[in-house]
Design an enzyme around this catalytic site. Sequence first.
Site, PDB file in Angstrom:
ATOM      1  N   CYS A  51      -2.407  -0.686   7.561  1.00  0.00           N
ATOM      2  CA  CYS A  51      -1.750   0.606   7.381  1.00  0.00           C
ATOM      3  C   CYS A  51      -1.989   1.512   8.587  1.00  0.00           C
ATOM      4  O   CYS A  51      -1.098   2.259   8.994  1.00  0.00           O
ATOM      5  CB  CYS A  51      -2.220   1.276   6.091  1.00  0.00           C
ATOM      6  N   HIS A  63       0.821  -1.213   0.000  1.00  0.00           N
ATOM      7  CA  HIS A  63       0.000   0.000   0.000  1.00  0.00           C
ATOM      8  C   HIS A  63       0.856   1.265   0.000  1.00  0.00           C
ATOM      9  O   HIS A  63       2.002   1.263   0.462  1.00  0.00           O
ATOM     10  CB  HIS A  63      -0.933   0.001   1.204  1.00  0.00           C
ATOM     11  N   GLU A 105       0.619   3.976   1.782  1.00  0.00           N
ATOM     12  CA  GLU A 105       1.010   4.422   3.120  1.00  0.00           C
ATOM     13  C   GLU A 105       2.207   3.626   3.622  1.00  0.00           C
ATOM     14  O   GLU A 105       3.150   4.184   4.188  1.00  0.00           O
ATOM     15  CB  GLU A 105      -0.150   4.245   4.119  1.00  0.00           C
ATOM     16  N   CYS A 149      -6.301   1.058   5.392  1.00  0.00           N
ATOM     17  CA  CYS A 149      -6.746  -0.254   5.862  1.00  0.00           C
ATOM     18  C   CYS A 149      -6.253  -0.470   7.298  1.00  0.00           C
ATOM     19  O   CYS A 149      -5.436   0.296   7.817  1.00  0.00           O
ATOM     20  CB  CYS A 149      -6.243  -1.360   4.943  1.00  0.00           C
TER      21      CYS A 149
END
Length: 161
Positions: free
Chosen positions: A119, A79, A81, A116
């Site tokens: 993250c 991801h 992040e 999510c």
Amino acid sequence: MVRTDKENYYLDIAQTVCERSTCLRKHYGAIIVKNDQIIATGYNGAPRGRKNCIDMNSCIREELEIPRGERYELCRAVHAEANCIINASRNDMIGSTLYLVGKDALGELIPDSSSCAMCKKMIINAGIDKVIVRTGKNTYSTVIVRDWVFRDESIEGKFGY
């Protein structure tokens, strides 16, 4: 001429980072900023050295019709992040702000983007204070990371992107 406010300035940069995404399904870009200095950038894509979904022209989560927010372990991508956090030192991230922009496969903004559960844990541990998410062309929402600490999803059993 109207000068762009700081939040939208940094969101514009995160949106440009988003254009590097190699995901067929969703494109995310993130930057971490502290004291008006960009510390790190990240976008969603396969780990270094692995084939990207765009190169393979396939997405397992799409093929299996897995809904948003579920079964991330099947995804090839790291991801945005997480990539951002990987690219910075914790010392630099303490007290910083993460800016996040998400777009769908058609290039439309995802107005309800959020990090999510995995993250969120990384953002908390990195010492980031705020997450600012683009919700429209010049609009955004601000999340105080400390709220995630006290609203513990792992206890509540609520997960989602």
